[in-house]
Every structure is written in structure tokens, then in C-alpha cells.
Write a protein that holds these residues in place. Sequence first.
Motif, PDB file in Angstrom:
ATOM      1  N   GLY A  79     -11.184  -8.427   8.964  1.00 40.49           N
ATOM      2  CA  GLY A  79     -10.096  -9.174   8.364  1.00 40.49           C
ATOM      3  C   GLY A  79     -10.019 -10.631   8.787  1.00 40.49           C
ATOM      4  N   GLY A  80      -9.527 -11.457   7.869  1.00 41.17           N
ATOM      5  CA  GLY A  80      -9.328 -12.862   8.164  1.00 41.17           C
ATOM      6  C   GLY A  80      -8.234 -13.121   9.169  1.00 41.17           C
ATOM      7  N   ASP A  81      -7.376 -12.129   9.419  1.00 42.80           N
ATOM      8  CA  ASP A  81      -6.313 -12.273  10.419  1.00 42.80           C
ATOM      9  C   ASP A  81      -6.762 -11.807  11.798  1.00 42.80           C
ATOM     10  OD1 ASP A  81      -6.544  -9.592   9.883  1.00 42.80           O
ATOM     11  OD2 ASP A  81      -4.417  -9.258   9.429  1.00 42.80           O
ATOM     12  N   GLY A  82      -8.068 -11.576  11.974  1.00 47.09           N
ATOM     13  CA  GLY A  82      -8.588 -11.129  13.262  1.00 47.09           C
ATOM     14  C   GLY A  82      -8.529  -9.628  13.470  1.00 47.09           C
ATOM     15  N   SER A  83      -8.140  -8.882  12.438  1.00 49.84           N
ATOM     16  CA  SER A  83      -7.982  -7.437  12.590  1.00 49.84           C
ATOM     17  C   SER A  83      -9.234  -6.683  12.177  1.00 49.84           C
ATOM     18  CB  SER A  83      -6.805  -6.933  11.754  1.00 49.84           C
ATOM     19  OG  SER A  83      -7.102  -7.028  10.369  1.00 49.84           O
ATOM     20  N   VAL A  84      -9.392  -5.503  12.761  1.00 50.35           N
ATOM     21  CA  VAL A  84     -10.386  -4.525  12.336  1.00 50.35           C
ATOM     22  C   VAL A  84      -9.610  -3.274  11.950  1.00 50.35           C
ATOM     23  CG1 VAL A  84     -12.379  -3.144  13.022  1.00 50.35           C
ATOM     24  CG2 VAL A  84     -12.120  -5.467  13.902  1.00 50.35           C
ATOM     25  N   LYS A  85      -9.815  -2.793  10.719  1.00 46.95           N
ATOM     26  CA  LYS A  85      -9.043  -1.653  10.232  1.00 46.95           C
ATOM     27  C   LYS A  85      -9.979  -0.532   9.794  1.00 46.95           C
ATOM     28  CE  LYS A  85      -5.284  -4.609   8.497  1.00 46.95           C
ATOM     29  NZ  LYS A  85      -4.402  -4.417   9.636  1.00 46.95           N
ATOM     30  N   LEU A  86      -9.519   0.696  10.021  1.00 47.27           N
ATOM     31  CA  LEU A  86     -10.244   1.895   9.613  1.00 47.27           C
ATOM     32  C   LEU A  86      -9.433   2.602   8.532  1.00 47.27           C
ATOM     33  CD1 LEU A  86     -12.661   3.881  10.182  1.00 47.27           C
ATOM     34  CD2 LEU A  86     -11.111   5.070  11.756  1.00 47.27           C
ATOM     35  N   PHE A  87     -10.050   2.780   7.359  1.00 39.84           N
ATOM     36  CA  PHE A  87      -9.387   3.430   6.246  1.00 39.84           C
ATOM     37  C   PHE A  87     -10.029   4.783   5.974  1.00 39.84           C
ATOM     38  CE2 PHE A  87      -8.439  -1.033   5.461  1.00 39.84           C
ATOM     39  CZ  PHE A  87      -7.108  -1.000   5.054  1.00 39.84           C
ATOM     40  N   ASP A  88      -9.205   5.705   5.471  1.00 42.28           N
ATOM     41  CA  ASP A  88      -9.680   7.014   5.017  1.00 42.28           C
ATOM     42  C   ASP A  88      -9.364   7.125   3.535  1.00 42.28           C
ATOM     43  OD1 ASP A  88      -9.811   9.853   4.351  1.00 42.28           O
ATOM     44  OD2 ASP A  88      -9.935  10.216   6.505  1.00 42.28           O
ATOM     45  N   ILE A  89     -10.374   7.311   2.708  1.00 43.41           N
ATOM     46  CA  ILE A  89     -10.154   7.246   1.262  1.00 43.41           C
ATOM     47  C   ILE A  89      -9.438   8.478   0.718  1.00 43.41           C
ATOM     48  CG2 ILE A  89     -12.140   5.736   0.957  1.00 43.41           C
ATOM     49  CD1 ILE A  89     -13.721   8.076  -0.095  1.00 43.41           C
ATOM     50  N   THR A  90      -9.225   9.496   1.557  1.00 42.14           N
ATOM     51  CA  THR A  90      -8.451  10.655   1.106  1.00 42.14           C
ATOM     52  C   THR A  90      -6.958  10.467   1.366  1.00 42.14           C
ATOM     53  OG1 THR A  90      -8.672  11.816   3.228  1.00 42.14           O
ATOM     54  CG2 THR A  90     -10.408  12.153   1.592  1.00 42.14           C
ATOM     55  N   LEU A  91      -6.593   9.356   2.030  1.00 45.44           N
ATOM     56  CA  LEU A  91      -5.189   9.126   2.384  1.00 45.44           C
ATOM     57  C   LEU A  91      -4.642   7.931   1.627  1.00 45.44           C
ATOM     58  CD1 LEU A  91      -5.551   9.689   6.235  1.00 45.44           C
ATOM     59  CD2 LEU A  91      -4.848  11.344   4.493  1.00 45.44           C
TER      60      LEU A  91
END
Length: 353
Positions: A79-91
Motif C-alpha cells: 500500500g501507498g500508506d505504508g501498509s501490508v494487507k492480507l486478503f481472503d477472497i472467500t470473505l
Amino acid sequence: MLEFRTQGFNGYSVKYSPFFDSRIAVASAANFGLVGNGRLYVLGLTANGIVAEKWFDTQDSLFDTTWSEAHENQLLTAGGDGSVKLFDITLDQFPVQSWQEHAREVFAVHWNLVAKDTFLSSSWDGTIKIWNPNAPASIATLPTHTCTYSAAFSPHSPSILSCVGSDSHLRVFDLRTPASASNHLTMNIPIHTPPKPRMGAAAPPGIPPAEALTHDWNKYRDTIVATAGVDRLVRTFDIRAPQAGPIAVLPGHEYAVRRVSWSPHLSDTLMSASYDMTCRVWSDGSAVVGGMNQENMLGDPMMHGGGRELGRMGRHTEFATGVDWCLFGAEGWCASTGWDERVLVWDARALMQ
């Protein structure tokens, strides 16, 4: 050629799923990533074309994505805000995990292909961070002292990783070494070093450093790395001979090269995406040169003299920023994305012929 429109969002990165040949992820940003939201697309390749199976909106631009190697439905974003995110496509919309340790934009995320319980991120803040998806904080921080645009684990080792950045150096880290003063850094190769001259030839002129924007490990030869960036050249290096300079230099792009990716099927073939709106397929010349295969040429790196462009795809109408090969099926299927709000799926074999 299949096409999908990322309406209102400019593509930055495209990645095929390591589990399904019909699933692609695209990281994108509104307003060319300068200001505004980001969107992560999960696209399905169907008999009726490319369809959006899912998308996640984020508060800031997304510059990269990578699929989990351990969970078929999970993927990371940078992310451009310095974040790292983990997504689950079933949620639903929200990430299942989010980390906020980088002080500047995160420009790359990469999952460890061997030890599948770790991944990394690299940032403009001059650091690489190593993470475990189940831990609330990073498990290691590696300073690079330069704006780091691209970082990746070696596909051959769970503990070796590399990066390139604004100071035009290829850095290699080995997490098995003592941290001590070097912070696991084992190699620091100047990318702009001219190739070693052939016997009897004059030394080539020095090349001023230019920002390196992308790099990738060869999937078959565990010491070969390709780099590219602002000076428009794709170079390959053998980390066994870091002082020898590049073993292949591939000119041709008219503007900066934003992404390179080695083929998962052919050891001498790689692809690049550039701000000149083209994606190009290259041979690094290592398969056969003068009747000798690559194993016979390791003593003299400059015998890799046959690198050349095999073909190009010029259907993008803005900067081409991302490209990736499909791991499955017939060798040559790939996907690209760019600032023209398009994702294209095409067959590189048609260009190579």
C-alpha cells in the motif's frame, strides 16, 4: 487476446495464482497512484472472457500484490500508506490481517516460494521487512539505505532474498548469516558496471547509475538474476561472479522498464513491461551460443553474447507496469496491466514466432 477494463483504476501489478490457471490478481490505484484509493481485483478467465470474481477497495493506492503460497484464497497487497494487507477472497471487504510498520510507500510484496510461512515487503523507507502471516509484527528488518522498489525471495532457497532500488545496486541477503554489522547482506553489486570487454576489445565507457525498478530470479539457474530500470536496459547477472558485471545486456526499450519476469517454462526466456507501452519477450542468449550450452560457458561470462528480443506486444496505450507468466499449461500464456486501465491476457508464443 482477452481484455478486462479496470475502470477508474490504473494497473500497477498483475499476478497469476499459483493454484489455478484461470485466476489472476491485479493491484491498481486511482489517479495513477498519485492520490486516492486503491483496488485489488481478483479476475477469473472463463469461456465468456475475463470476469471480476471479487474486488477489495483500500484507502490508499496499491502498488503490488502476491498470492499466498500456503493458502489458495489469500493474497497480499503493498500500500501507498505504508501498509501490508492480507486478503481472503472467500470473505468480505476487510483484510484478514494488516501490518503498518513501513514509514513510506510499500512498493513490493513477495511470498517465500520455499518456506511458505514467510513473506517480505520492501519500501521507499529504505527497508525490507520479513513477516509471518500469523505474527502481529515483522520478524526481521533489513536496511537497504536506498528507496527499494523491488524485493524477492530466491525460488531456490528459503533464506536468500534480493532487492534493487534507487542507487542502482543489486543486493543479496542470506538470513542464515549472522546479523552483525552487515544485517545479513552478503552481496552488493553495482548494476551500472559495464560488461567485461571481450578479449582484444577496448573497455566500454562507464555508465552513470540510474534507478533500478525491478528484478527477478531465474527459475532454473539459481545464481542468475535479471534487473531493469530507468536506463531502459535489461541486464542479467551471475551472483557467483559479482565483479564481472552483467553477463547479458538487452537494449531495445525506449523508456524505463517497470517489470521483468523470467519464464517458468524456459530457462533462457524473460519478459519485460515498460513505460514505452510495450511488453517484450527476450532470450538472454544462454541456451546455445556457438554450439555450446550454458554449462560450458560459466568460466567466461561474456560468452553469453546472443541475447536478443524475440517479440513484443504493443496493445497497451499507456505505461505497461505489470506482467506475469501463467505457471500452467502451454508455455507462453501471460498477463499484463498498465495505466490504460486494462488487463490483457495473451500468448507470448505468437510473438516469438
